[in-house]
Design a protein around this motif. Structure first.
Motif, mmCIF file in Angstrom:
data_model
loop_
_atom_site.group_PDB
_atom_site.id
_atom_site.type_symbol
_atom_site.label_atom_id
_atom_site.label_comp_id
_atom_site.label_asym_id
_atom_site.label_seq_id
_atom_site.Cartn_x
_atom_site.Cartn_y
_atom_site.Cartn_z
ATOM 1 N N LYS A 278 0.749 -1.330 -0.099
ATOM 2 C CA LYS A 278 0.016 0.240 0.017
ATOM 3 C C LYS A 278 0.927 1.439 0.074
ATOM 4 C CE LYS A 278 -0.653 -0.295 5.003
ATOM 5 N NZ LYS A 278 -1.679 -0.479 6.090
ATOM 6 N N ASP A 343 -6.370 0.589 -5.901
ATOM 7 C CA ASP A 343 -6.594 -0.974 -5.552
ATOM 8 C C ASP A 343 -6.215 -1.792 -6.544
ATOM 9 O OD1 ASP A 343 -8.638 -0.918 -7.416
ATOM 10 O OD2 ASP A 343 -10.417 -1.066 -6.074
ATOM 11 N N ILE A 407 -6.419 4.078 -0.908
ATOM 12 C CA ILE A 407 -5.653 2.884 -1.103
ATOM 13 C C ILE A 407 -5.940 1.565 -0.439
ATOM 14 C CG2 ILE A 407 -3.136 2.161 -0.819
ATOM 15 C CD1 ILE A 407 -3.361 4.576 -2.546
ATOM 16 N N ASN A 408 -6.203 0.522 -0.960
ATOM 17 C CA ASN A 408 -6.700 -0.750 -0.288
ATOM 18 C C ASN A 408 -5.955 -0.919 0.902
ATOM 19 O OD1 ASN A 408 -7.488 -3.390 0.300
ATOM 20 N ND2 ASN A 408 -7.527 -4.048 -1.682
ATOM 21 N N GLN A 409 -6.330 -0.817 1.949
ATOM 22 C CA GLN A 409 -5.656 -1.063 3.297
ATOM 23 C C GLN A 409 -5.218 -2.365 3.578
ATOM 24 O OE1 GLN A 409 -4.622 1.376 5.347
ATOM 25 N NE2 GLN A 409 -5.424 2.665 3.682
#
Ligand code: FAD
Length: 417
Positions: A278, A343, A407-409
């Protein structure tokens, strides 16, 4: 210049071209209804810089289902694009670190979810890997191996050639060296035309297939399209045919962070995969907002070079995986960029503010989906349902980034999409 079309496609890469072929075919009209507007020449963007690998395994089941169908379309391209392009079904070997895998069950869960999608992506023992690679690659007890059988390898030059032939065959109007610089609107929610460097072109529908350049272009409509650039270094090495077996599977080596494939006979082609960490994704996004030239650097002749440091790093990776190769002969490389989203999944479907605008953006993996995405966008534009019911693209809609890109955690490193 004819200046009214059914659909104008912005961008003549593999995705824009695929949309043009599918819409024109489904319209079933012989005179040209579809125009591609391309600021350089057909295929000059990322579509001239890929590794030509078409495969299905993905952390998203829907993305994998789409890729699986796309593989079938690539094999039967004539039925939808009117041209054939040669390919080899080489399969792919995925390599991961067994220690990492113990703390990370995602590879196993991908295996399970791919089984549910009837995609062969199986863990296999190292003895099998030796057989598949004809002992060309080194194996280790610290590594785990997966095999995906339905993977296709193309040659990128043949894909470009196929796209050019299909444009002619399908009677697509193509405006090259023609840059879209702005838009006209009928009303608040409807686009009516694109303003280009060669004049105004009207249409009922518009497809955004302008790849990583779209952020800047669509900002003037008030749209935020989160696409950034992650640098990637590609190197080709001349090797003996005896050292790399003819039908060697693609090697997706996540222990060394590199993809290898046999390329144009006796070259070994390699580059790093997209970074899925990330913080690295965030870094690419901050870099792109600070880079005033954006993706124009892709067209820069200087980017056809690798520096000494990058080259040494790649030779080390080769020696680690292919111990029999000795010091390989460098045969040219270049710097390019992955077109990434926060993502790492693509952006597909209608825009939320302008219903006659459709997005088709690849997120660093666009080539493999091209034939299916063309079909899906065509059905959306022509208001047909069948394919879009089977391949629900809501997971990839641009609305997932509203109001702000995130942002895809959950993503960490060593995970592919
Ligand atoms: C090293 C590398 C290896 C890769 N390997 C693979 C792989 O093996 N398999 C895979 O599936 N994917 C792979 N990819 C990703 C793939 O190349 C891209 O996702 C794909 O090519 C994107 O296609 P596109 O049509 O969206 O973009 P592009 O090909 O970049 O097309 C966009 C076009 O829009 C044009 N354009 C932009 N702005 C305007 C404007 N204002 N007016 C007119 N035209 C405009 C540009 O000139 C460009 O030609 C790889 C990428 C890299 C860098």
């Amino acid at each position: 210049m004819k200046n009214k079309y059914h659909t104008v496609i912005i961008g003549g890469g593999c995705l824009g071209a695929a949309c043009a072929f599918s819409i024109q075919r489904k319209l079933g009209i012989h005179h040209s209804q579809i125009a591609i507007v391309e600021k350089k020449v057909l295929g000059a963007g990322l579509s001239s810089r890929h590794s030509a690998i078409v495969r299905a395994a993905n952390t998203s089941k829907m993305a994998a289902r789409m890729a699986k169908q796309s593989i079938e379309l690539w094999k039967n391209l004539k039925s939808i694009w009117g041209v054939e392009i040669d390919y080899e079904q080489s399969g792919a070997i995925w390599i991961t670190d067994s220690n990492l895998q113990k703390s990370d069950s995602r590879w196993q869960s991908i295996e399970t979810s791919m089984r549910e999608e009837s995609i062969e992506f199986n863990s296999i023992p190292y003895q099998e890997i030796r057989k598949l690679s004809k002992s060309a690659i080194k194996t280790s007890p610290d590594e785990l191996y997966y095999y995906e059988s339905e993977v296709l390898q193309f040659e990128s030059a043949q894909i470009l050639n196929g796209i050019q032939n299909a444009v002619k065959k399908n009677g697509i109007a193509i405006y090259e060296h023609c840059e879209v610089i702005g838009f006209e609107q009928y009303c608040e929610k409807q686009l009516s035309a694109v303003n280009t460097s060669q004049g105004k072109i009207y249409a009922d529908h518009f497809v955004n297939a302008s790849g990583p350049w779209c952020t800047e272009l669509f900002y003037q409509l008030g749209l935020t399209i989160p696409v950034a650039l992650e640098p990637v270094y590609v190197a080709n090495f001349l090797v003996s045919c005896n050292e790399i077996p003819k039908s060697m599977p693609i090697i997706a080596d996540y222990c060394n962070d590199v993809y290898f494939r046999r390329w144009q006979g006796n070259f070994l082609h390699m580059h790093q995969p997209r970074n899925t960490h990330k913080s690295q994704i965030a870094k690419s996004f901050s870099r792109s907002t600070m880079n005033p030239d954006g993706a124009n650097i892709i067209y820069d002749a200087m980017s056809f070079n690798l520096n000494h440091h990058q080259l040494e790093a790649y030779i080390e990776k080769i020696n680690h995986r292919f111990p029999n190769l000795g010091k390989p002969v460098y045969a040219g490389g270049y710097q390019s960029f992955f077109d990434i989203t926060p993502d790492l999944q693509f952006i597909l479907g209608p825009d939320t503010s302008f219903p006659n605008l459709f997005h088709c953006l690849g997120a660093g993996q666009g080539l493999k989906y091209a034939p299916l995405f063309g079909e899906l966008i065509a059905e959306l534009i022509l208001d047909r349902q069948a394919l879009n019911l089977e391949f629900d693209s809501s997971e990839f809609a641009i609305s997932r980034f509203n109001p702000a890109p995130a942002i895809n955690q959950t993503q960490n490193n060593k995970l592919f999409t």
